[in-house]
Structures are given as C-alpha cells and as structure tokens.
Design a protein around this motif. Structure first.
Motif, PDB file in Angstrom:
ATOM      1  N   TRP A 108       0.823  -1.207   0.000  1.00  0.00           N
ATOM      2  CA  TRP A 108       0.000   0.000   0.000  1.00  0.00           C
ATOM      3  C   TRP A 108       0.862   1.264   0.000  1.00  0.00           C
ATOM      4  CZ3 TRP A 108      -4.653   0.800  -1.496  1.00  0.00           C
ATOM      5  CH2 TRP A 108      -5.624  -0.174  -1.383  1.00  0.00           C
ATOM      6  N   ILE A 109       1.963   1.249   0.705  1.00  0.00           N
ATOM      7  CA  ILE A 109       2.851   2.431   0.731  1.00  0.00           C
ATOM      8  C   ILE A 109       3.413   2.693  -0.667  1.00  0.00           C
ATOM      9  CG2 ILE A 109       5.027   3.321   1.630  1.00  0.00           C
ATOM     10  CD1 ILE A 109       4.425   1.841   4.250  1.00  0.00           C
ATOM     11  N   ILE A 110       3.865   1.644  -1.329  1.00  0.00           N
ATOM     12  CA  ILE A 110       4.407   1.808  -2.685  1.00  0.00           C
ATOM     13  C   ILE A 110       3.308   2.255  -3.643  1.00  0.00           C
ATOM     14  CG2 ILE A 110       5.467   0.582  -4.627  1.00  0.00           C
ATOM     15  CD1 ILE A 110       6.851  -1.236  -2.597  1.00  0.00           C
ATOM     16  N   LEU A 165       0.332   3.866  -3.065  1.00  0.00           N
ATOM     17  CA  LEU A 165      -0.168   5.223  -2.847  1.00  0.00           C
ATOM     18  C   LEU A 165       0.872   6.279  -3.185  1.00  0.00           C
ATOM     19  CD1 LEU A 165      -2.174   4.723   0.475  1.00  0.00           C
ATOM     20  CD2 LEU A 165      -3.081   4.946  -1.853  1.00  0.00           C
ATOM     21  N   SER A 166       2.139   5.990  -2.886  1.00  0.00           N
ATOM     22  CA  SER A 166       3.195   6.958  -3.196  1.00  0.00           C
ATOM     23  C   SER A 166       3.372   7.156  -4.703  1.00  0.00           C
ATOM     24  CB  SER A 166       4.518   6.522  -2.565  1.00  0.00           C
ATOM     25  OG  SER A 166       4.919   5.259  -3.076  1.00  0.00           O
ATOM     26  N   CYS A 167       2.923   6.175  -5.495  1.00  0.00           N
ATOM     27  CA  CYS A 167       3.005   6.298  -6.959  1.00  0.00           C
ATOM     28  C   CYS A 167       1.666   6.705  -7.578  1.00  0.00           C
ATOM     29  CB  CYS A 167       3.470   4.978  -7.574  1.00  0.00           C
ATOM     30  SG  CYS A 167       5.120   4.448  -7.091  1.00  0.00           S
ATOM     31  N   TYR A 168       0.570   6.213  -7.034  1.00  0.00           N
ATOM     32  CA  TYR A 168      -0.732   6.449  -7.644  1.00  0.00           C
ATOM     33  C   TYR A 168      -1.174   7.896  -7.500  1.00  0.00           C
ATOM     34  CZ  TYR A 168      -5.668   5.910  -8.777  1.00  0.00           C
ATOM     35  OH  TYR A 168      -6.910   6.047  -9.338  1.00  0.00           O
ATOM     36  N   PRO A 193       0.559  10.828  -7.167  1.00  0.00           N
ATOM     37  CA  PRO A 193       1.170  11.759  -8.132  1.00  0.00           C
ATOM     38  C   PRO A 193       0.717  11.515  -9.572  1.00  0.00           C
ATOM     39  CG  PRO A 193       2.816  10.911  -6.625  1.00  0.00           C
ATOM     40  CD  PRO A 193       1.586  10.102  -6.402  1.00  0.00           C
TER      41      PRO A 193
END
Length: 390
Positions: A127-129, A131-134, A136
């Motif tokens: 989830w961290i990966i 959300l950090s990409c989705y 932006p």
C-alpha cells in the motif's frame, strides 16, 4: 317383480313377531347391500396410500402421493435446494486424537504468530508503494490521459499482486492472456470478491460490481473508478437502465479496459454454478468465458456476505496456509443463429461448469417447471379428493 321398498311398506312391522321381524330386517339390509354393489366405489380406483384417514387434516405428503411427478419435484427441491449453492461446507476436523492435536496447535502458532504478521507487513509495504506512486500519477498527469491510464492500470495490477502475496496465493493461469478489444466482454463464475483481485493482477479489467459501503466503497469510488468500472445499487430500480446503457457504451470503445462481468450476480460456494443473468449476453458482443476453481485443502475461499464482512473474510485468508486456485481463459463464444440470450448464457455457463468441475444448480428448478406444467391435471385430482370429504 315386486320392489323391495314396496314390499317393506306393504307389510306392517307391528304384525310381525320379534324373531320374524329380526329375520325380515336382516333380509332387507342384505338386499339393500346387494343393490349397492352396482354403484362404483371411487376408493377402489385410488391407491390406498393416497387416501388419508377420515377426520384427519390433509397434509402435503398426502397430495404428493397422488402423482409421481409432484413427488419427484418435491424430492428434487429437498435434495438439490437452491440454498445449497450458497452454503459453505467446512472440512471435517482432523485434530480429533492425542497424536494430531499437538500438530494442529503447532500449525495455529505458525499461521497466526509467523505467517500472519509477515503477510500484514507485505500488504502494508504494498500500500505504501502503491499510494506513493498512484497519487502523483492521478493528480499530475491529468492532461495526458493515455499515459495516466496506462500507469494507473499497471499500479492497480501491482496492488492486486500484493494482495495475492498476502494470502501466499498460488494461482495457475491457463490459456492466452486477455487483451483489450472492442465488442468483447469477459464473464466468470463468482466465489468471492477476491475473484476480481486474482484476475486483476494479470489484466486490468473494468468490472461491473455492486456498490459496497466502508473502505471497499472508498476504493471503488477512487482507485477502481479510474479503470472505467461500473457500479450499481440493487435498491435503485433506475440503475438497471443506467447500467445497461453504460455497458453498451463501454464495449463499443476501443481504448477502454476489457469488461469483466460476474453474471451469477452473487457469490456461490465454488461447488455449483447458478443461473447466469442475460445482461452480458444481449450486448451483441463476443463473450470470453473464464473459469475459476479454488482448492479447499488450504482454505475455503467462498465469501458468505450474510455471515461475515469482507474484512473478516480477508483476515481468514491471511491466517490460512495458502490460497490455491486455477484460472482458465476459455475460447471466445458468439451467439448462434436463432439462439436467444438466455440460451447463450446457459451454453456459456455449461462451458465454465465443465472446465472448472462445478455442478449446475438447476435440477430443482427443472422439476419445478415440470410440476408446474402438469399442475392443472394434478389440481383436478386434488379437488376431486376434496369433494369426497377426505
């Protein structure tokens, strides 16, 4: 010839002595019974078992006994009830003796103490990966629709892969990978909401799905909405027309994601398939069947939404040994000449059932139709019995 009734009236009973009177009355009774022999007795033409006792209430089994058709129909309903398709069948306990119970306790410690924390960590990192990409990509690439859609597709496939990894999922795919083409729709049997996740990690489908509350509904309205998914609410009657229009518009678009539909409309226990709704089969599009079969040795993937929430269902999967399943992408099918959408849906359902080794939950319905066809004939017999006062 002298009539017995006239003979009885012509002789006064007072003039006959008591022995003679008794003899005379017995002869009259015998003569009357002989006349009754000429009258038809309806009870002789009915099976003895079908006639209930006098002054007794008429019961269902008494009605069923008068017709083999009704008896067979009722037996089919009892033996192959529609509710059997939605019951989870837990495996028989194997930790029943002193030798196996310690092994079961060790398995509980491993699943809840080692596997579950590791799986939570994997899902959290995913989830961290994601959300950090989705975030932006979704906010900064609004002017570049094609690039944004392609990246969002890849990110949704990534988070679905993390979900499958959090169950230690072992998924084997058979057949060519689906691709986006116009005038094409994919249909699959439905066991749980994780069907969508299992299929989505391979191909970013746009799915038609009921709107859910809670965190699942939040994901639907934010992340999955970017795939072109179509949501509906069963309580809204107008939603049917809106969904039908959106389906036709989606299958016509060449750049849209492949459309995935679960035509059963509800989760079934992965042992049966219930009737497919005809909506996906009257679009005039090529239908691509997908068969999904879960292995119950490690966990039962059936989600009974009436007994547990989806969060509880996910926790059950994450505390199991593994989620093992096979997915078959089957040969595309087109409607044959003079074939109705209902017949087309049944044919595709047969293909999926045979490939996945699932039973068709239609036996009871078939016998009900047979019983309904002959209900006029049977009701005439029932009314005839009622006239007899039985």
């Amino acid at each position: 010839m002298v009539n017995s009734q006239d003979f009885k009236n012509s002789i006064p009973l007072s003039s006959i002595s008591t022995p003679e009177r008794g003899t005379k009355m017995s002869k009259l009774t015998s003569s009357s019974s002989e006349l009754d022999l000429d009258r038809p007795n309806i009870e002789d033409y009915l099976p003895s078992d079908s006639i209930p006792q006098p002054h007794a209430k008429l019961r269902l089994r008494d009605l069923l006994d008068i017709s083999p058709t009704l008896t067979e129909a009722a037996g089919a309903i009892v033996d192959d009830s529609f509710t059997r398709c939605f019951k989870s069948n837990p495996p028989e306990p194997w930790n029943w003796n002193i030798y196996l119970f310690p092994l079961w306790c060790l398995g509980v410690v491993v699943r809840y103490g080692i596997l579950f924390p590791g799986r939570v960590l994997v899902l959290t990192i995913g989830w961290i990966i994601f959300l950090s990409c989705y975030i932006p990509v979704h906010l900064l690439l609004k002017g570049h629709d094609k690039l944004r859609k392609r990246l969002e597709r890849a990110l949704v496939e990534l988070i679905c892969s993390f979900f499958v990894a959090s169950w230690t999922g072992v998924v084997k795919y058979h057949g060519p990978r689906p691709c986006a083409r116009p005038k094409q729709v994919f249909v699959a049997n439905h066991t749980s909401m994780i069907d969508f996740i299992v299929l989505e990690q391979m191909t970013a489908f746009a799915v038609i799905m009921q709107k859910h509350p809670g965190w699942v509904g939040l994901l639907q309205s934010t992340i999955l909405d970017s795939l072109g998914c179509i949501w509906f609410n069963r309580s809204e009657a107008k939603d049917r027309e809106i969904v039908a229009r959106k389906l036709r518009e989606h299958v016509e678009g060449a750049d849209n994601n492949p459309l995935l539909i679960f035509p059963e409309g509800t989760c079934v226990n992965n042992q049966f398939t219930v009737m497919f709704k005809k909506g996906a089969f009257e679009l005039g599009s090529t239908v691509c069947p997908i068969a999904i079969k879960y292995n119950k040795i490690f966990v039962d993937a059936f989600w009974n939404s009436k007994k547990q929430s989806f969060t509880t269902h996910l926790l059950q999967l994450m505390t199991s040994w593994a989620v093992v399943c096979d997915v078959w992408y089957l040969e595309p099918q087109n409607m044959k000449p003079r074939e109705t959408p209902i017949e087309f849906a049944e044919r595709v359902r047969d293909i999926i059932s045979v490939r996945a080794g699932l039973k068709k939950g239609t036996q009871a319905a078939k016998f009900c139709r047979v019983g309904a066809a002959s209900v006029g004939r049977e009701m005439r017999i029932v009314d005839f019995q009622a006239l007899l006062g039985r």
